[in-house]
Motif scaffolding. Structure first.
Motif, short mmCIF file in Angstrom:
data_model
loop_
_atom_site.label_atom_id
_atom_site.label_comp_id
_atom_site.label_asym_id
_atom_site.label_seq_id
_atom_site.Cartn_x
_atom_site.Cartn_y
_atom_site.Cartn_z
N ASP A 1 5.06 4.50 3.11
CA ASP A 1 4.82 5.96 3.96
C ASP A 1 5.70 7.28 3.41
O ASP A 1 6.72 7.30 3.60
CB ASP A 1 4.82 5.85 5.34
CG ASP A 1 4.61 7.14 6.15
OD1 ASP A 1 4.27 8.14 5.59
OD2 ASP A 1 5.28 7.37 7.31
N ILE B 1 -3.56 4.91 -0.45
CA ILE B 1 -4.09 5.64 0.76
C ILE B 1 -3.66 7.10 0.53
O ILE B 1 -2.43 7.49 0.46
CB ILE B 1 -3.81 5.20 2.20
CG1 ILE B 1 -4.16 3.80 2.46
CG2 ILE B 1 -4.14 6.18 3.15
CD1 ILE B 1 -3.59 3.22 3.83
N VAL C 1 3.46 -1.02 4.09
CA VAL C 1 2.98 0.25 3.75
C VAL C 1 4.38 1.16 3.31
O VAL C 1 5.28 1.19 4.14
CB VAL C 1 2.14 1.06 4.80
CG1 VAL C 1 1.72 2.46 4.40
CG2 VAL C 1 0.91 0.15 5.22
N ILE D 1 -0.26 5.84 9.96
CA ILE D 1 0.21 4.58 9.81
C ILE D 1 0.89 4.10 11.39
O ILE D 1 0.85 2.93 11.51
CB ILE D 1 1.56 4.41 8.75
CG1 ILE D 1 0.87 4.95 7.30
CG2 ILE D 1 2.21 3.20 8.73
CD1 ILE D 1 0.00 4.10 6.71
N VAL E 1 -4.07 11.09 1.57
CA VAL E 1 -4.50 11.65 2.87
C VAL E 1 -4.34 13.11 2.72
O VAL E 1 -3.84 13.76 2.07
CB VAL E 1 -3.18 11.26 4.17
CG1 VAL E 1 -3.82 11.91 5.46
CG2 VAL E 1 -3.24 9.94 4.41
N LYS F 1 -0.03 11.35 7.50
CA LYS F 1 0.29 10.10 6.89
C LYS F 1 1.08 9.31 7.87
O LYS F 1 0.43 8.21 8.17
CB LYS F 1 1.03 10.19 5.63
CG LYS F 1 0.34 10.90 4.34
CD LYS F 1 1.45 10.79 3.25
CE LYS F 1 2.79 11.74 3.36
NZ LYS F 1 2.39 13.20 3.65
N THR F 2 2.15 9.66 8.43
CA THR F 2 2.72 8.86 9.33
C THR F 2 1.87 8.86 10.78
O THR F 2 2.18 7.86 11.34
CB THR F 2 4.23 9.51 9.58
OG1 THR F 2 4.62 9.60 8.63
CG2 THR F 2 5.12 9.03 10.67
N VAL G 1 0.91 -1.11 0.15
CA VAL G 1 0.15 -0.04 0.10
C VAL G 1 0.99 1.19 0.14
O VAL G 1 1.83 1.24 0.88
CB VAL G 1 -0.85 0.11 1.12
CG1 VAL G 1 -1.72 1.28 1.42
CG2 VAL G 1 -1.82 -1.26 1.37
N SER H 1 2.41 -1.34 -6.38
CA SER H 1 1.42 -1.02 -5.35
C SER H 1 -0.02 -1.72 -5.53
O SER H 1 -0.45 -1.81 -6.87
CB SER H 1 1.23 0.57 -5.27
OG SER H 1 2.38 0.97 -4.54
N TRP I 1 7.50 9.41 -5.45
CA TRP I 1 6.21 8.77 -5.28
C TRP I 1 6.03 7.64 -6.51
O TRP I 1 5.66 6.32 -6.45
CB TRP I 1 5.00 9.57 -5.40
CG TRP I 1 4.77 10.26 -4.19
CD1 TRP I 1 5.65 10.70 -2.97
CD2 TRP I 1 3.76 11.44 -4.14
NE1 TRP I 1 5.09 11.60 -2.25
CE2 TRP I 1 3.98 11.96 -2.70
CE3 TRP I 1 2.58 11.58 -4.75
CZ2 TRP I 1 3.15 13.10 -2.10
CZ3 TRP I 1 1.70 12.61 -4.15
CH2 TRP I 1 2.04 13.08 -2.89
N CYS J 1 1.04 5.15 0.59
CA CYS J 1 0.53 6.15 1.62
C CYS J 1 1.03 7.53 1.00
O CYS J 1 2.13 7.97 1.14
CB CYS J 1 0.84 6.13 2.95
SG CYS J 1 -0.27 7.01 3.89
#
Ligand code: GTP
Ligand code: MG
Length: 189
Positions: free
Chosen positions: A76, A98, A74, A23, A100, A19-20, A9, A94, A87, A11
């Motif tokens: 992050d 997610i 994940v 998680i 955020v 985000k952190t 996943v 992936s 990213w 994030c």
């Protein structure tokens, strides 16, 4: 027992969106979110639930946690503009995203939308039916926009080729997170 299905996943979201913090709430030491913790782990949980020690992410961190049927890895990612080019390197591997949003950050909602649009139009994402979970985070802030408002500003109703879901959340308290993870789990399982 049965081996849980492994899913990656990603994030994403702007810096300072939470985000952190999200998680961290889902990590093994905080699995109280997924059910009662044994006494052995309660002290660890209390230490780790503190959110003051969360610092802006540099590059990215990899975290693992399990739900009832899945084993999540994940990524992050840092949301700072200088790291956002990282990213796309993780899109291919992936299985879900997610995304955020800081519901209180009206000024940067257009930036969040730009980054979301860039993501959704990327060649490694646009042709795939991978689920996207949105957290309209920081719902506890007095100036927080409603979930409906956030959805409108991000034009989520235009996403027709992917399953998506939005939850209001307060990551500091852990509110709204399980609803989102449950949805994600249903989509992947
Ligand atoms: P980067 O790593 O820089 O991309 O940021 P991030 O998205 O990981 O944000 P982070 O989790 O570091 O949180 C940023 C700040 O927002 C921290 O001070 C958190 O305590 C705070 N925060 C996170 N979630 C919430 C929330 O739901 N409500 C409130 N009031 N504050 C939150
Ligand atoms: Mg972070």
């Amino acid at each position: 027992g049965l081996k849980k299905k492994e899913v990656n996943v990603l994030c994403l979201g702007l810096d300072n969106s939470g985000k952190t913090t999200i998680i961290n709430q889902l990590k093994p030491s905080n699995q109280s979110l997924f059910g009662p913790l044994s006494d052995d782990w309660k002290h660890v949980s209390q230490v780790k639930t503190q959110t003051q020690d969360i610092v802006p992410t540099i590059g990215f961190n990899i975290e693992k946690f399990k739900s009832s049927s899945l084993s999540f890895t994940v990524f992050d990612m840092s949301g700072q503009s200088r790291y956002r080019n990282l990213w796309e390197h993780y899109y291919k591997e992936s299985h879900a995203i997610i995304f955020v949003i800081d519901s209180g950050d009206k000024l940067r909602m257009v930036v969040a939308k730009e980054e979301l649009d860039t993501l959704l139009n990327h060649q490694d994402i646009c042709s795939r039916r991978l689920p996207v979970l949105f957290f309209a985070n920081k719902s506890d802030l007095r100036e927080a926009m409603s979930l409906v408002k956030v959805s409108q500003l991000l034009c989520l109703e235009n996403i027709k080729d992917k399953p998506w879901h939005i939850c209001a959340s307060n990551a500091v308290k852990g509110e709204g997170l399980l609803e989102g993870v449950d949805w994600l789990q249903e989509q992947i399982a």
